[in-house]
Design an enzyme around this catalytic site. Sequence first.
Site, PDB file in Angstrom:
ATOM      1  N   GLY A 202       1.369  -1.208  -0.673  1.00  0.00           N
ATOM      2  CA  GLY A 202      -0.093  -0.331  -0.205  1.00  0.00           C
ATOM      3  C   GLY A 202       0.939   1.387  -0.005  1.00  0.00           C
ATOM      4  O   GLY A 202       2.103   1.157  -0.645  1.00  0.00           O
TER       5      GLY A 202
ATOM      6  N   ASP B 251     -10.163   4.744   7.944  1.00  0.00           N
ATOM      7  CA  ASP B 251      -9.903   4.513   6.332  1.00  0.00           C
ATOM      8  C   ASP B 251     -10.283   2.356   6.202  1.00  0.00           C
ATOM      9  O   ASP B 251      -9.956   1.246   6.256  1.00  0.00           O
ATOM     10  CB  ASP B 251      -8.239   4.465   5.839  1.00  0.00           C
TER      11      ASP B 251
END
Length: 624
Positions: free
Chosen positions: A310, A428
Amino acid sequence: MERELWGFVFFWWVLLAHPLCLVSANMEGDALHNLRTNLQDPNNVLQSWDPTLVNPCTWFHVTCNNDNSVIRVDLGNAGLSGQLVPQLGQLKNLQYLELYSNNISGPIPSDLGNLTNLVSLDLYLNRFSGPIPESLGKLSKLRFLRLNNNSLTGPIPMSLTNVTALQVLDLSNNRLSGVVPDNGSFSLFTPISFTNNLDLCGPVTGHPCPGSPPFSPPPPFVPPSPISGPGGNSATGAIAGGVAAGAALLFAAPAIAFAWWRRRKPQEFFFDVPAEEDPEVHLGQLKRFSLRELQVATDTFSNKNILGRGGFGKVYKGRLADGSLVAVKRLKEERTPGGELQFQTEVEMISMAVHRNLLRLRGFCMTPTERLLVYPYMANGSVASCLRERPAHQQPLDWPTRKRIALGSSRGLSYLHDHCDPKIIHRDVKAANILLDEEFEAVVGDFGLAKLMDYKDTHVTTAVRGTIGHIAPEYLSTGKSSEKTDVFGYGIMLLELITGQRAFDLARLANDDDVMLLDWVKGLLKEKKLEMLVDPDLHSNYIDAEVEQLIQVALLCTQGFPMDRPKMSDVVRMLDGDGLAERWDEWQKVEVLRQEVDLTPHPNSDWIVDSTENLHAVELSGPR
């Protein structure tokens, strides 16, 4: 007459063929009803516990498995008083017993040792007295034992050292006494687990027991009496010197050997996390791994061990020297201010937040060029991977598992918002960040974008981060994040669970559908095509009413105005069947009024605004 006879025969055949099921349901219902009658319930939390019903699975705060066996009782912070009953030991399939933050008194029944499937026993913040039952040592599956903030007395049972699965132990703030058992098991826990028990002693507590060998000084050396006669003075000196040298060597040898052993033995470094006042936070010691340890564990960070990647780095699968599997998050090597802050935030924050539905941080490694975090390995990956990227041999998530994931992840987020001080905002929340352990228990992971928040405050940031389709509209437009931005992301995650679809998917354009999952769901609901919403992998093996309830919760969570969204604690209650119908009716009335207002977007705006004020935009920082 013949049909009535056959019906009578069929009834008795069912009764005789399944006596264990009926007896089990009766026993569990009777046990819980006995608990209800023994407790004072000023808030009527137990009002739905109807003794006339054979099956207690319809009661609030009770969760059952597919066999209608009780696996969970959630009565934390319910204002209950009174005492527990021995009949609780009849709930043979019970996995979670949550009775924390009440006023329950009396002894802890030894019959709880019969709950051999118990995973979590949370009795903290009550008024329990008497000893800790020896029988708890039989709970081989127990992972969470929190008895802190009671009035328990007596010694800590040696039998608890047999519970090798134990991950979280808190016995602090009681009146326990005696030596803390130390066969290696309890050395895994921090002294915080035993604080404020004035009569406890032992290496784990930091308080030596009286007369312990390491603290007993050696006997003083007494020189021999002088020898008379010619040359007596020199003989006496020689003898005394020899004896003194021998004694010095005798006492120095163990010290020399210990120093040599310490030098040869690889040292383990620990990072002490400052304690918080919140009694629900169990603070442990994070192991400081050496870089060499993690290089060996991950085969020098081999590409074949990459679990994911990520915006802040990659995650590797690793195996430590003791054989345990871990996930090692290797942050990007660039020494950017964001990366450094990211590391410090995660270490400090994750160590404070310990809950069965939150990913536990095992340790970290920090060198001039590396920043690494070590987590337990999650055997079943993420919800996103199970929904869309599972291998061919893996079965799709069934509907009961999806319901458990929805409830478990809501509990984890509720803990972050309501039980951490200052509160923790994830920022998130998505299916890729909900992980699944070996029992498919939901674990909220990846706190990389979370911020510690003061009560009644929001955090303004110039860098809006998150994943397209999950970002709340007010976060996009103002840069302000609050717990309500997490609620929005959770609502989208619920829709992912139900539909199996991505939150943002350009492939839906091929069917002239909305690329945003929320719009796609609303469109099908307007057309009353509920069956088209549900993940085809379920093959109609779901309950329509339960799907509708989850969709209702999701839509309440994704309302355009943050103040209209429920808190995560309210979401937990709604998923437990408490208050959803009333809140949904209220929302529908408001929606009717809103649809009468003509909302047209600004002609120069690139946003798409629908009748519920939801804003849709592209991702600003890329998925992590």
